[in-house]
Design an enzyme around this catalytic site. Structure first.
Site, mmCIF file in Angstrom:
data_model
loop_
_atom_site.group_PDB
_atom_site.id
_atom_site.type_symbol
_atom_site.label_atom_id
_atom_site.label_comp_id
_atom_site.label_asym_id
_atom_site.label_seq_id
_atom_site.Cartn_x
_atom_site.Cartn_y
_atom_site.Cartn_z
ATOM 1 C CG LEU A 55 -2.074 0.752 1.329
ATOM 2 C CD1 LEU A 55 -3.087 0.619 0.273
ATOM 3 C CD2 LEU A 55 -2.821 0.889 2.644
ATOM 4 C CG HIS A 56 3.040 1.373 -3.597
ATOM 5 N ND1 HIS A 56 3.980 0.407 -3.442
ATOM 6 C CD2 HIS A 56 2.154 0.836 -4.402
ATOM 7 C CE1 HIS A 56 3.950 -0.335 -4.253
ATOM 8 N NE2 HIS A 56 2.652 -0.208 -4.882
#
Length: 329
Positions: free
Chosen positions: A256-257
């Protein structure tokens, strides 16, 4: 009372941008002046609408949204550059149904709020010229809007407190064999941002993948039961399932950048390995187009304040997300 850090968030709101926006807003640690939208995960039409939907979920329609550029500064004008001219989410039709990491619209009610009519680049230029206090920029997608503003007036960099950007990869890549999606989609803008002279912290794939989340982590995030927490957890699950169907799953986990940029601003110790090094971007138009280059050789002294995060604390990251998202309705 300590003064809140002033932010402008620049995003291409799909799934991970949405979680980053919720984290920034619900933390109540920032004075969010505005959100500017850009191309990347989706065209600006969708990223703008999705941004408005997230703000309405949080009851923060007071934060203005400025739509920006729908393509890179020059990349699509250069023959032979290795990019499909159609900007779209990574997707595939499976059994007659489109599977995508970023659906065109987030699964939230259609926004009632309207975006601002001023273009994002004009807003950034005007705001950074006129501000009496420095502003932190948080780009979560291709940095076209910020690159354009800096190209128009490089002196605005003196009013930027810092830039924390999600982009690039030192030993990791996703869009091509050498490049991460955000920097690949506008390498010229990325180079302008890295060399603008303001302090820049790059949160690349190396760091975001080190804090990848599982289905169990999504359940932990959702445990508080708030709308924001449950929505964020659903987005994580959607990303995991989409990657599995598309054939590039990371053992049931998902990076989940974008929220890692916000968590770094909230608590820099969430990043456990930060390098001060010279950075550059490949603009050659070949297979390495958009690649982030970092000089990490011993003894090399960088001349610009550019820092690259190589690893994060996964347990701290997950705990931070869960605690902040629990503050929603």
């Amino acid at each position: 009372m300590e003064k809140k850090r002033r932010l402008i968030i620049d995003c291409d709101t799909g799934s991970d941008d949405a979680v980053a926006l919720m984290t920034a807003v619900l933390s109540d640690q920032f004075d969010i002046l505005a959100i500017t939208t850009t191309h990347g995960n989706l065209p600006v039409k969708y990223t703008t609408e999705n941004t408005l939907r997230v703000l309405e979920l949080l009851g923060r329609q007071d934060i203005p949204v400025y739509p920006g550029c729908n393509e890179g500064m020059v990349k699509l004008l250069t023959p032979g550059r290795m990019i499909n001219p159609k900007i779209k989410a990574i997707s595939k039709v499976i059994d007659g149904k489109e599977v995508a990491i970023h659906d065109r619209y987030l699964d939230l009610p259609e926004a009632v709020t309207k975006p601002q009519t001023e273009h994002a680049c004009s807003f950034l230029l005007r705001t950074l010229r006129e501000t009496k206090e420095k502003i932190t920029l948080v780009p979560l997608g291709p940095v076209t809007n910020i690159g354009m503003a800096l190209r128009m007036d490089p002196s605005i960099a003196q009013n930027i407190e810092g830039i924390v950007v999600m982009g690039g990869g030192v030993h990791e890549a996703n869009k091509s064999m050498a490049a991460e999606s955000n920097f690949f989609n506008d390498p010229e803008a990325a180079k302008i941002v890295l060399e603008c002279g303001a302090p820049v912290v790059v949160i690349p794939l190396d760091a975001t993948k080190s804090v990848s989340l599982s289905r169990e982590d999504a359940a932990f995030m959702a445990a508080s039961g708030t709308k924001a927490a449950k929505f964020a957890a659903d987005l994580v699950l959607h990303r995991i399932e989409a990657e599995e169907l598309l054939g590039f799953s990371d053992n049931g986990k998902n990076a989940l950048h974008d929220p890692l940029t916000v968590c770094f601003l909230l608590d820099p110790t969430v990043i456990t390995d930060l390098w001060h090094c010279a950075c550059d971007i490949d603009l050659g138009g070949g297979r390495a187009d958009g690649q982030l280059l970092c000089d990490m050789r011993p003894g090399e002294k960088p001349t610009l304040p550019t820092y690259v995060a190589m690893r994060g604390d996964k347990d701290k990251y997950l705990k931070m997300l869960a605690e902040v998202l629990a503050r929603g309705n």
